[in-house]
Design a protein around this motif. Sequence first.
Motif, PDB file in Angstrom:
ATOM      1  N   MET A   1      33.253  51.555  19.906  1.00  0.00           N
ATOM      2  CA  MET A   1      33.463  51.724  21.325  1.00  0.00           C
ATOM      3  C   MET A   1      34.770  51.020  21.682  1.00  0.00           C
ATOM      4  SD  MET A   1      30.809  51.176  24.456  1.00  0.00           S
ATOM      5  CE  MET A   1      30.691  49.428  24.381  1.00  0.00           C
ATOM      6  N   ARG A   2      35.534  51.651  22.569  1.00  0.00           N
ATOM      7  CA  ARG A   2      36.830  51.114  22.979  1.00  0.00           C
ATOM      8  C   ARG A   2      36.983  51.324  24.482  1.00  0.00           C
ATOM      9  NH1 ARG A   2      41.986  53.777  23.022  1.00  0.00           N
ATOM     10  NH2 ARG A   2      40.909  55.571  22.183  1.00  0.00           N
ATOM     11  N   VAL A   3      37.597  50.348  25.145  1.00  0.00           N
ATOM     12  CA  VAL A   3      37.833  50.446  26.588  1.00  0.00           C
ATOM     13  C   VAL A   3      39.330  50.352  26.838  1.00  0.00           C
ATOM     14  CG1 VAL A   3      37.382  49.440  28.859  1.00  0.00           C
ATOM     15  CG2 VAL A   3      35.613  49.340  27.082  1.00  0.00           C
ATOM     16  N   THR A   4      39.850  51.303  27.619  1.00  0.00           N
ATOM     17  CA  THR A   4      41.231  51.229  28.075  1.00  0.00           C
ATOM     18  C   THR A   4      41.208  51.127  29.598  1.00  0.00           C
ATOM     19  OG1 THR A   4      41.430  53.645  28.141  1.00  0.00           O
ATOM     20  CG2 THR A   4      42.167  52.538  26.131  1.00  0.00           C
ATOM     21  N   TYR A   5      42.272  50.539  30.148  1.00  0.00           N
ATOM     22  CA  TYR A   5      42.355  50.378  31.602  1.00  0.00           C
ATOM     23  C   TYR A   5      43.765  50.678  32.063  1.00  0.00           C
ATOM     24  CZ  TYR A   5      42.427  48.304  36.230  1.00  0.00           C
ATOM     25  OH  TYR A   5      42.570  48.115  37.583  1.00  0.00           O
ATOM     26  N   ASP A   6      43.887  51.555  33.053  1.00  0.00           N
ATOM     27  CA  ASP A   6      45.160  51.907  33.673  1.00  0.00           C
ATOM     28  C   ASP A   6      45.196  51.215  35.032  1.00  0.00           C
ATOM     29  OD1 ASP A   6      47.194  53.124  35.195  1.00  0.00           O
ATOM     30  OD2 ASP A   6      46.902  55.064  34.229  1.00  0.00           O
TER      31      ASP A   6
ATOM     32  N   ALA B   1      46.272  53.337  38.194  1.00  0.00           N
ATOM     33  CA  ALA B   1      45.244  54.259  38.680  1.00  0.00           C
ATOM     34  C   ALA B   1      43.931  53.547  38.991  1.00  0.00           C
ATOM     35  CB  ALA B   1      44.990  55.348  37.643  1.00  0.00           C
ATOM     36  N   ASN B   2      43.823  52.275  38.584  1.00  0.00           N
ATOM     37  CA  ASN B   2      42.581  51.507  38.695  1.00  0.00           C
ATOM     38  C   ASN B   2      41.417  52.284  38.085  1.00  0.00           C
ATOM     39  OD1 ASN B   2      40.786  49.437  39.290  1.00  0.00           O
ATOM     40  ND2 ASN B   2      40.537  50.032  41.413  1.00  0.00           N
TER      41      ASN B   2
ATOM     42  N   LEU C   1      36.288  55.284  37.822  1.00  0.00           N
ATOM     43  CA  LEU C   1      37.304  55.217  38.871  1.00  0.00           C
ATOM     44  C   LEU C   1      36.989  54.055  39.797  1.00  0.00           C
ATOM     45  CD1 LEU C   1      37.517  59.025  39.685  1.00  0.00           C
ATOM     46  CD2 LEU C   1      38.825  57.718  38.006  1.00  0.00           C
ATOM     47  N   ASN C   2      38.041  53.410  40.293  1.00  0.00           N
ATOM     48  CA  ASN C   2      37.911  52.184  41.091  1.00  0.00           C
ATOM     49  C   ASN C   2      37.268  51.088  40.224  1.00  0.00           C
ATOM     50  OD1 ASN C   2      38.565  50.804  43.375  1.00  0.00           O
ATOM     51  ND2 ASN C   2      36.816  51.489  44.565  1.00  0.00           N
ATOM     52  N   ALA C   3      37.754  51.025  38.992  1.00  0.00           N
ATOM     53  CA  ALA C   3      37.162  50.193  37.946  1.00  0.00           C
ATOM     54  C   ALA C   3      37.076  48.712  38.298  1.00  0.00           C
ATOM     55  CB  ALA C   3      37.932  50.371  36.642  1.00  0.00           C
TER      56      ALA C   3
ATOM     57  N   VAL D   1      35.456  42.810  31.174  1.00  0.00           N
ATOM     58  CA  VAL D   1      35.686  44.128  30.563  1.00  0.00           C
ATOM     59  C   VAL D   1      37.091  44.589  30.884  1.00  0.00           C
ATOM     60  CG1 VAL D   1      34.981  46.559  30.588  1.00  0.00           C
ATOM     61  CG2 VAL D   1      33.249  44.754  30.600  1.00  0.00           C
ATOM     62  N   ILE D   2      37.522  44.407  32.119  1.00  0.00           N
ATOM     63  CA  ILE D   2      38.899  44.786  32.521  1.00  0.00           C
ATOM     64  C   ILE D   2      39.914  43.949  31.737  1.00  0.00           C
ATOM     65  CG2 ILE D   2      40.555  44.832  34.446  1.00  0.00           C
ATOM     66  CD1 ILE D   2      38.408  46.947  34.774  1.00  0.00           C
ATOM     67  N   LYS D   3      39.685  42.668  31.633  1.00  0.00           N
ATOM     68  CA  LYS D   3      40.632  41.790  30.929  1.00  0.00           C
ATOM     69  C   LYS D   3      40.730  42.123  29.444  1.00  0.00           C
ATOM     70  CE  LYS D   3      40.484  37.791  33.938  1.00  0.00           C
ATOM     71  NZ  LYS D   3      40.134  36.365  34.079  1.00  0.00           N
ATOM     72  N   ALA D   4      39.635  42.534  28.834  1.00  0.00           N
ATOM     73  CA  ALA D   4      39.629  42.848  27.403  1.00  0.00           C
ATOM     74  C   ALA D   4      40.120  44.265  27.093  1.00  0.00           C
ATOM     75  CB  ALA D   4      38.223  42.670  26.843  1.00  0.00           C
TER      76      ALA D   4
END
Length: 75
Positions: free
Chosen positions: A1-6, A9-10, A57-59, A67-70
Motif C-alpha cells: 500500500m502506498r499513499v501520495t498527496y498533492d 489539489a489537497n 478529496l479535501n484530504a 498519513v499526510i506527512k508520510a
Amino acid sequence: MRVTYDAEANAAYITIADEIPAGAATQQLHSIATPGGLGEIILDFDDDNRLIGLEVLNARLVLPENVIKAAKDPA
C-alpha cells in the motif's frame, strides 16, 4: 500500500494494489461523502471488480495528519 498527496489539489491517493498500471482502473465509484461532508472519496476498481485504489478529496480534513506527512509527492 502506498499513499501520495498533492498539496495543491489537497488530494491523496491510496494505492491498495502493489502497482496500478496505466488504464488498470477501469471502473470508478464516485462521490462518497465523508461523515460531516468534509471530503469525498472515489474508489477505483480493476476489470475483475477488485478495489485497487482510492482518492481522497479535501484530504487534510479527512485523513490523519501523520498519513499526510508520510505521503509521497505524486510527481
